[in-house]
Motif scaffolding. Structure first.
Motif, PDB file in Angstrom:
ATOM      1  N   TYR A 196      17.389  19.710   1.080  1.00 18.93           N
ATOM      2  CA  TYR A 196      18.079  20.962   1.376  1.00 18.93           C
ATOM      3  C   TYR A 196      17.098  21.926   2.017  1.00 18.93           C
ATOM      4  O   TYR A 196      15.900  21.643   2.133  1.00 18.93           O
ATOM      5  CB  TYR A 196      18.701  21.568   0.107  1.00 18.93           C
TER       6      TYR A 196
ATOM      7  N   TRP B  19      29.177  22.183   3.957  1.00 13.28           N
ATOM      8  CA  TRP B  19      27.848  22.555   3.467  1.00 13.28           C
ATOM      9  C   TRP B  19      27.978  23.384   2.186  1.00 13.28           C
ATOM     10  O   TRP B  19      28.959  24.115   2.008  1.00 13.28           O
ATOM     11  CB  TRP B  19      27.104  23.376   4.524  1.00 13.28           C
TER      12      TRP B  19
ATOM     13  N   TYR C 249      21.261  15.707   9.684  1.00  8.96           N
ATOM     14  CA  TYR C 249      21.799  17.020  10.024  1.00  8.96           C
ATOM     15  C   TYR C 249      20.680  17.890  10.581  1.00  8.96           C
ATOM     16  O   TYR C 249      19.632  18.056   9.951  1.00  8.96           O
ATOM     17  CB  TYR C 249      22.415  17.689   8.791  1.00  8.96           C
TER      18      TYR C 249
ATOM     19  N   PRO D 120      23.352  19.995   2.806  1.00  4.33           N
ATOM     20  CA  PRO D 120      24.302  19.365   3.726  1.00  4.33           C
ATOM     21  C   PRO D 120      25.469  18.710   2.993  1.00  4.33           C
ATOM     22  O   PRO D 120      25.426  18.528   1.769  1.00  4.33           O
ATOM     23  CB  PRO D 120      23.446  18.320   4.444  1.00  4.33           C
TER      24      PRO D 120
END
Length: 355
Positions: A188, A210, A123, A202
């Motif tokens: 994170y 999220w 991500y 994520p």
């Protein structure tokens, strides 16, 4: 404790730092905040290559996981009031002194970027310090956090075909702090803004949502989680307010983060920050760009009462960012000493002290 300093180069308003895995070894990359160059060094501080001459304006860089030297970088963010043309680019090695730079996405006011891995998905996350302005020092239009799933093949993206990103979080005033954290295999990001310290995690599964959680409600310019008292729960050290002079530490008490320490001396323009275990002790390295322009080491000397000691490692340097790496078993810190255009490496080892 011995702290030894080695100046490895000079670069106009040196700012952004990256540890890069390339051709089977680790390298150090340093880029300028202004319209200037980007250098690469080996871990011993020897100059290797110039990756580009300009445009600079590099607030942040992040390696693409699993690649041989490919990374993402912010370009053309020269100041909060001169970043309407800011963008994120891919930087791909093609050979010695040959690095291909292509647009990934134009994103005005983009200030920090990161890549979080969850399962098989990478991500991509980007934070804009604000969204627009009508005049210098106009902060009336808050920043955002933008996200996207990062494809494995980034070669298809350029100025005419850009990565699509979506806004995850809006309304963030002075959206400056950004810290990528890996904790027990969880990755994170912590965001620091006038809104406080916010944790963004994520989705647990592809296509999921999220997780957004406010940890500290007080304004924060930057922050780092460190378990100073070794109780298994991280404290959070913050700089505040935006580009401010106050260093504070919060402890989780009855499920909420509560301020337990504020440094008595103002530290003008706090900016550089790193936290982790150093020589077997939870430690924060911090630096500020105004006043005495010092690089500091912060440790907890009384874990039961949370008493802290702050030691000066260097002064009159104005560090903008700090990066930890290990070279031949020795803890080292790459520092962009922006206010004097100096790139330096500090080696930290046991016994004595010397700078």
């Amino acid at each position: 404790m011995i702290c030894t300093k080695k100046i490895i180069g000079n670069l106009n308003k040196c700012y952004s730092l990256l540890k890069l895995d390339y051709n089977g070894t680790e390298h150090l990359v340093v880029a300028s905040e202004k319209e200037d160059k980007c250098f690469m060094f080996d871990l011993d501080g020897n100059y290797e290559e110039t990756l580009w001459e300009k445009p600079g304006g590099v607030m942040d860089m992040e390696q693409v996981p699993g690649t041989n030297g490919q990374f993402l970088a912010i370009n053309k963010f020269y100041s909060p009031d001169n970043s309407e043309s800011a963008k994120i680019v891919t930087v791909t090695p093609k050979g010695k002194n040959n690095w291909e730079i292509k647009t990934l996405v134009n994103l005005p006011f983009v200030h920090r970027i990161g890549i979080l891995k969850c399962g098989d998905v990478n991500y991509f996350i980007a934070a804009t310090i604000k969204s627009a302005h009508a005049f210098d020092n106009d902060w009336t239009c808050p920043g955002r956090v933008w996200v996207a799933e990062l494809p494995k093949d980034l070669s298809v993206y350029d100025e005419d075909n850009q990565l699509e990103m979506k806004a995850l979080l809006s309304g963030l005033f002075h959206n400056h702090g950004f810290r990528k954290i890996k904790d027990n295999e969880e990755e994170y990001v912590l965001i620091g803004a006038d809104n406080g310290v916010i944790k963004l995690a994520p989705p647990k599964s592809k296509g999921g949502e999220w997780t957004i959680q406010t940890l500290v409600s007080d304004p924060a310019s930057d922050m780092i989680p460190v378990d100073f008292d070794n109780d298994g729960v991280n404290e959070i050290l913050t700089f505040s307010p935006f580009h401010g002079d106050t260093l504070s530490i919060y402890k989780k008490i009855n499920g909420e983060y509560t301020k337990v320490y504020t440094h008595s001396k103002p530290l003008e323009f706090l900016h550089a920050i790193w936290g982790g275990n150093l020589l077997g002790e939870p430690t924060v390295i911090a630096g500020y760009r105004g006043g005495d322009k010092e690089l500091l080491m912060i440790k907890c000397t009384d874990k039961s009462r949370l008493k802290f000691d702050i030691e000066v490692l260097d002064h009159d340097i104005g560090p903008a960012n700090i990066l930890h790496f290990v070279n031949n078993g020795v803890d080292c810190f790459l520092s962009s000493n922006r206010e004097i255009d100096e790139i330096a490496v500090y080696e930290i080892s046991n016994e004595g002290k010397t700078v």
